[in-house]
Design a protein around this motif. Sequence first.
Motif, PDB file in Angstrom:
ATOM      1  N   GLN A 124      43.949  19.097  45.067  1.00 39.98           N
ATOM      2  CA  GLN A 124      43.153  19.419  44.964  1.00 39.98           C
ATOM      3  C   GLN A 124      42.060  20.553  46.046  1.00 39.98           C
ATOM      4  O   GLN A 124      42.435  19.420  47.470  1.00 39.98           O
ATOM      5  N   ALA A 125      40.909  20.771  46.339  1.00 35.39           N
ATOM      6  CA  ALA A 125      39.828  20.823  47.350  1.00 35.39           C
ATOM      7  C   ALA A 125      39.382  19.377  47.399  1.00 35.39           C
ATOM      8  O   ALA A 125      38.724  19.481  47.081  1.00 35.39           O
ATOM      9  N   SER A 126      39.182  19.561  48.646  1.00 34.96           N
ATOM     10  CA  SER A 126      38.683  18.983  49.208  1.00 34.96           C
ATOM     11  C   SER A 126      37.498  18.899  50.102  1.00 34.96           C
ATOM     12  O   SER A 126      36.371  17.873  50.667  1.00 34.96           O
ATOM     13  N   SER A 127      37.749  19.818  51.778  1.00 32.81           N
ATOM     14  CA  SER A 127      36.719  20.566  52.535  1.00 32.81           C
ATOM     15  C   SER A 127      35.901  21.107  52.035  1.00 32.81           C
ATOM     16  O   SER A 127      35.162  21.096  50.209  1.00 32.81           O
ATOM     17  N   PRO A 128      34.672  20.779  52.967  1.00 35.16           N
ATOM     18  CA  PRO A 128      33.603  22.087  52.617  1.00 35.16           C
ATOM     19  C   PRO A 128      33.584  22.984  52.245  1.00 35.16           C
ATOM     20  O   PRO A 128      32.922  23.719  51.161  1.00 35.16           O
ATOM     21  N   LEU A 129      34.286  23.795  52.893  1.00 36.86           N
ATOM     22  CA  LEU A 129      34.863  25.258  52.378  1.00 36.86           C
ATOM     23  C   LEU A 129      35.750  25.577  50.697  1.00 36.86           C
ATOM     24  O   LEU A 129      35.338  26.245  50.406  1.00 36.86           O
ATOM     25  N   SER A 130      36.451  24.200  50.849  1.00 33.31           N
ATOM     26  CA  SER A 130      37.032  24.785  49.654  1.00 33.31           C
ATOM     27  C   SER A 130      36.313  24.325  48.509  1.00 33.31           C
ATOM     28  O   SER A 130      36.867  25.469  47.295  1.00 33.31           O
ATOM     29  N   ILE A 131      35.893  23.817  48.481  1.00 28.93           N
ATOM     30  CA  ILE A 131      34.535  23.020  47.307  1.00 28.93           C
ATOM     31  C   ILE A 131      33.776  23.974  47.028  1.00 28.93           C
ATOM     32  O   ILE A 131      33.643  24.568  46.281  1.00 28.93           O
ATOM     33  N   MET A 132      33.133  24.654  48.595  1.00 29.67           N
ATOM     34  CA  MET A 132      32.091  26.016  48.245  1.00 29.67           C
ATOM     35  C   MET A 132      32.919  27.140  46.983  1.00 29.67           C
ATOM     36  O   MET A 132      32.803  27.876  46.309  1.00 29.67           O
ATOM     37  N   VAL A 133      34.219  27.754  47.769  1.00 31.21           N
ATOM     38  CA  VAL A 133      34.944  28.770  47.394  1.00 31.21           C
ATOM     39  C   VAL A 133      35.701  27.764  45.818  1.00 31.21           C
ATOM     40  O   VAL A 133      34.903  29.482  45.220  1.00 31.21           O
ATOM     41  N   ASN A 134      35.681  27.447  45.964  1.00 29.59           N
ATOM     42  CA  ASN A 134      36.107  27.684  44.381  1.00 29.59           C
ATOM     43  C   ASN A 134      34.628  27.149  43.378  1.00 29.59           C
ATOM     44  O   ASN A 134      35.383  27.982  41.905  1.00 29.59           O
ATOM     45  N   LYS A 135      33.766  26.751  44.055  1.00 29.36           N
ATOM     46  CA  LYS A 135      32.715  26.856  42.889  1.00 29.36           C
ATOM     47  C   LYS A 135      32.181  28.300  42.710  1.00 29.36           C
ATOM     48  O   LYS A 135      31.766  28.933  41.357  1.00 29.36           O
ATOM     49  N   VAL A 136      31.786  29.165  43.764  1.00 25.02           N
ATOM     50  CA  VAL A 136      31.889  30.367  43.935  1.00 25.02           C
ATOM     51  C   VAL A 136      32.842  31.539  42.759  1.00 25.02           C
ATOM     52  O   VAL A 136      32.271  32.845  43.236  1.00 25.02           O
ATOM     53  N   HIS A 137      34.015  31.017  43.131  1.00 28.74           N
ATOM     54  CA  HIS A 137      35.001  31.492  42.822  1.00 28.74           C
ATOM     55  C   HIS A 137      35.328  31.625  41.508  1.00 28.74           C
ATOM     56  O   HIS A 137      34.917  30.683  41.007  1.00 28.74           O
ATOM     57  N   ILE A 138      34.920  32.773  40.611  1.00 30.89           N
ATOM     58  CA  ILE A 138      35.585  33.218  39.085  1.00 30.89           C
ATOM     59  C   ILE A 138      37.655  33.016  39.098  1.00 30.89           C
ATOM     60  O   ILE A 138      37.856  33.940  39.557  1.00 30.89           O
ATOM     61  N   ASN A 139      38.230  32.290  37.980  1.00 27.61           N
ATOM     62  CA  ASN A 139      39.098  32.301  37.897  1.00 27.61           C
ATOM     63  C   ASN A 139      39.345  33.692  37.554  1.00 27.61           C
ATOM     64  O   ASN A 139      38.718  33.692  36.504  1.00 27.61           O
ATOM     65  N   THR A 140      41.122  33.706  37.699  1.00 25.12           N
ATOM     66  CA  THR A 140      41.072  34.920  36.411  1.00 25.12           C
ATOM     67  C   THR A 140      41.888  34.594  35.067  1.00 25.12           C
ATOM     68  O   THR A 140      41.676  33.365  34.575  1.00 25.12           O
ATOM     69  N   TRP A 141      40.760  35.629  34.259  1.00 24.26           N
ATOM     70  CA  TRP A 141      39.962  34.878  32.524  1.00 24.26           C
ATOM     71  C   TRP A 141      42.419  34.755  31.925  1.00 24.26           C
ATOM     72  O   TRP A 141      42.891  35.668  32.434  1.00 24.26           O
ATOM     73  N   ASN A 142      42.036  33.828  31.072  1.00 22.99           N
ATOM     74  CA  ASN A 142      43.374  32.897  30.588  1.00 22.99           C
ATOM     75  C   ASN A 142      44.073  34.934  29.644  1.00 22.99           C
ATOM     76  O   ASN A 142      44.645  34.554  29.856  1.00 22.99           O
ATOM     77  N   THR A 143      43.321  35.477  29.243  1.00 25.37           N
ATOM     78  CA  THR A 143      43.092  36.254  28.532  1.00 25.37           C
ATOM     79  C   THR A 143      44.545  36.983  29.336  1.00 25.37           C
ATOM     80  O   THR A 143      45.219  37.917  29.144  1.00 25.37           O
ATOM     81  N   VAL A 144      44.032  38.073  31.017  1.00 19.95           N
ATOM     82  CA  VAL A 144      44.497  38.485  31.757  1.00 19.95           C
ATOM     83  C   VAL A 144      46.012  37.971  32.346  1.00 19.95           C
ATOM     84  O   VAL A 144      47.061  39.185  32.159  1.00 19.95           O
ATOM     85  N   ILE A 145      45.940  36.883  32.064  1.00 18.04           N
ATOM     86  CA  ILE A 145      47.269  36.218  32.339  1.00 18.04           C
ATOM     87  C   ILE A 145      48.604  35.978  31.525  1.00 18.04           C
ATOM     88  O   ILE A 145      49.343  36.983  31.402  1.00 18.04           O
ATOM     89  N   ARG A 146      47.666  35.939  29.973  1.00 20.32           N
ATOM     90  CA  ARG A 146      48.203  36.340  28.825  1.00 20.32           C
ATOM     91  C   ARG A 146      48.951  37.074  28.367  1.00 20.32           C
ATOM     92  O   ARG A 146      49.781  38.050  28.235  1.00 20.32           O
ATOM     93  N   ASN A 147      48.255  38.401  28.970  1.00 19.80           N
ATOM     94  CA  ASN A 147      48.752  40.135  28.737  1.00 19.80           C
ATOM     95  C   ASN A 147      49.655  40.523  29.530  1.00 19.80           C
ATOM     96  O   ASN A 147      50.214  41.322  29.540  1.00 19.80           O
ATOM     97  N   ASN A 148      49.554  39.764  30.764  1.00 17.53           N
ATOM     98  CA  ASN A 148      50.874  39.576  31.243  1.00 17.53           C
ATOM     99  C   ASN A 148      51.769  39.364  31.644  1.00 17.53           C
ATOM    100  O   ASN A 148      53.213  38.796  32.174  1.00 17.53           O
ATOM    101  N   LEU A 149      52.543  38.249  30.080  1.00 15.04           N
ATOM    102  CA  LEU A 149      52.991  37.302  29.409  1.00 15.04           C
ATOM    103  C   LEU A 149      53.920  38.527  29.019  1.00 15.04           C
ATOM    104  O   LEU A 149      53.847  38.818  27.811  1.00 15.04           O
ATOM    105  N   LEU A 150      55.169  38.293  29.033  1.00 14.39           N
ATOM    106  CA  LEU A 150      56.316  38.474  28.210  1.00 14.39           C
ATOM    107  C   LEU A 150      56.669  37.455  27.312  1.00 14.39           C
ATOM    108  O   LEU A 150      57.716  37.772  26.136  1.00 14.39           O
ATOM    109  N   ILE A 151      56.755  36.268  27.158  1.00 13.44           N
ATOM    110  CA  ILE A 151      57.045  35.531  26.039  1.00 13.44           C
ATOM    111  C   ILE A 151      55.667  34.735  25.496  1.00 13.44           C
ATOM    112  O   ILE A 151      54.521  35.065  26.110  1.00 13.44           O
ATOM    113  N   ASP A 152      55.773  34.199  24.613  1.00 10.73           N
ATOM    114  CA  ASP A 152      55.582  34.359  22.968  1.00 10.73           C
ATOM    115  C   ASP A 152      55.757  32.686  22.697  1.00 10.73           C
ATOM    116  O   ASP A 152      56.884  32.228  22.671  1.00 10.73           O
ATOM    117  N   LYS A 153      54.851  31.628  21.853  1.00 11.00           N
ATOM    118  CA  LYS A 153      55.126  30.633  20.887  1.00 11.00           C
ATOM    119  C   LYS A 153      55.726  31.220  19.909  1.00 11.00           C
ATOM    120  O   LYS A 153      56.399  31.980  19.359  1.00 11.00           O
TER     121      LYS A 153
END
Length: 638
Positions: A144-173
Amino acid sequence: MFTRSMRTLLLLIVLLTSVKALAFTDTVRVSKNEILILRDTIFAPDKDTVYFVDAEKYRVRSNPYKSSQDFYQKMREKTGQNKVTAQLFDLLYVSPNARSELAPSKNSRTSNTPFMPYEGMRIRNIRIKHIDLLEGSVNDTLRQASSPLSIMVNKVHINTWNTVIRNNLLIDKNEEIDPYLMADNERILRRLRFIEDVRIYVRPLPDGYAEVIVAVKDRFSWGTALNITDFDEFNLALFNRNIAGWGKYASATWFFDTQSIPASGYEIRTGGQNIDKAITNWELNHTNIGDRESWGIDLQKEFVAPGIKYGGGLDIRTIRDSTITLDGEESDHQYYHLHYQDFWAGRSFALPSSYERKNLIVAARLLNNSFASRPFVAVDSNFLYYNRKLLMGEVSLSSRKFLKSNYIAAFGISEDIPLGYRVSFITGRDFNEFYQQNYLGFQLFWSSYIKNFGYLLLNQEIGAFDRTGINEGVVKIRASYFSPLLSSGRYHIRNFMKMSFTKGIDQPPQETISLEGRIRDIEGERISGNNILALGVESILFTPWYFYGFRFAPFFYYNVGEVWDYRPNQKTSYGYQGAGGGIRIRNESLVFNTLEVRLTHFPKSPPGAKKTVFSLSTSIPISFDNIFKYKPALIPYR
């Protein structure tokens, strides 16, 4: 009685085995300032630790990274005395413990290999796990992030939506695990420009099912790039790879070139790499550089995996630009205005094969050029400016796998290298305002990774029009190679070679090909003709050099080529060679792309060109060209 005897015998066997194992092991105490080096692993403990290791196959040495950590800690203490310098330090610094490089491997492996043990298991659930930026690793999901920069970047960064990731998957349940399909998913996700790395884990469940965990590490969405060709020619770009985690991008680039009028210009692009599970790239773009102004929209769905049945796309542009030459003669202030439309569609059919993944692909294309204004044209003049419609068809047979490797273009980054073959037969009909003509073409691509020899890609292409005989044709032969990773201690070398031959067949006098792109940094006059033979070699040294967080990869290259033209009234031949070297520098503690500095020298330079060329640019890891392209196209004469 028999049972008690068997228990006693088993106990004796266990004790003897333990004693034998202890005889060949050693207890090693490693302090927090030292590292333990085994044959294929390095341990750098955060605190004093005791290890049990092979008695003859280990070394303990001081930690070369510790001085860097001490340096940065002292810098933090000094800069922390001032609010402004403290914030600047925290903005740039990332803990050196954040490195998550893949271990170097002499021979690469096919990308499906890790999933073979799970073949046939049924998927119970698919879970997306987001990895912290900068210090996180898809190979160690607990980091996990531990340095001040990493903590700051991860706070301001918006993770890629799970929907976007799933839309690029060729597998399913509830589907069975196919090792090749799982590898395809890793590769498809890695090709997204906002994803740094991906690793898919399979966790078997007691009931015969499995949970699939997709570990995804984003790239920081904001970035900049600088490319300097010379002091009077450079460009600067600002971009966002992943706007609000939505998977869409935007970029703005400023160009400066004193040879252009006006000297500055710009380019704006926005787009995305997916539309609702269609795995489709789209882009809107606008360019205003010198005399050139263009607007465009591009939409492409490619056959990125053997299981994709349908592909196609459209490319619509309007372009205003000045003409550079008219039948070989320079032209001043002559402009054209072009409306360009390009449409294609294809269908892929899976052929019976267990592991070769063979496909038959049939595709068609319609290209339309319509000029609103242009220079003078005639049946024997300026055919580039004809109003024309080009209808094309292509039938391809392919077998494809991918090689997963690293230390090819950058430090420890996963790279997907195509393996297999593609054979394509191309036909077409050109309908222009003066005449009609047929087109025939053939392409052959073959690539393989040979253990202890390396990767080899061979390519042959031939194509030509047929109106009153073969004309406007081209023959191309290419070979590309890179070696296994050659190691000497902690130094790793990768060698590259590329050879190309291009021959024009009854090309018009104004059509030429150039040594640019074949001999690095070459420019000037007398580098163009009708035929080219070129050879380039390069060696990259991945070093253990570590200076306060900086990593270094020197590279050396040599290029040689000859261009000649024996068409009527031409009779020219020119040969050049260039040699040079440079270094790629990356600091995992700093939030910048790789910096590349290089110097090229020409023993004999073309007229009007410098003998020695200096270049400075920021670069990102690049992948080998994908040979599995199925959009029908003329064999390019370039």
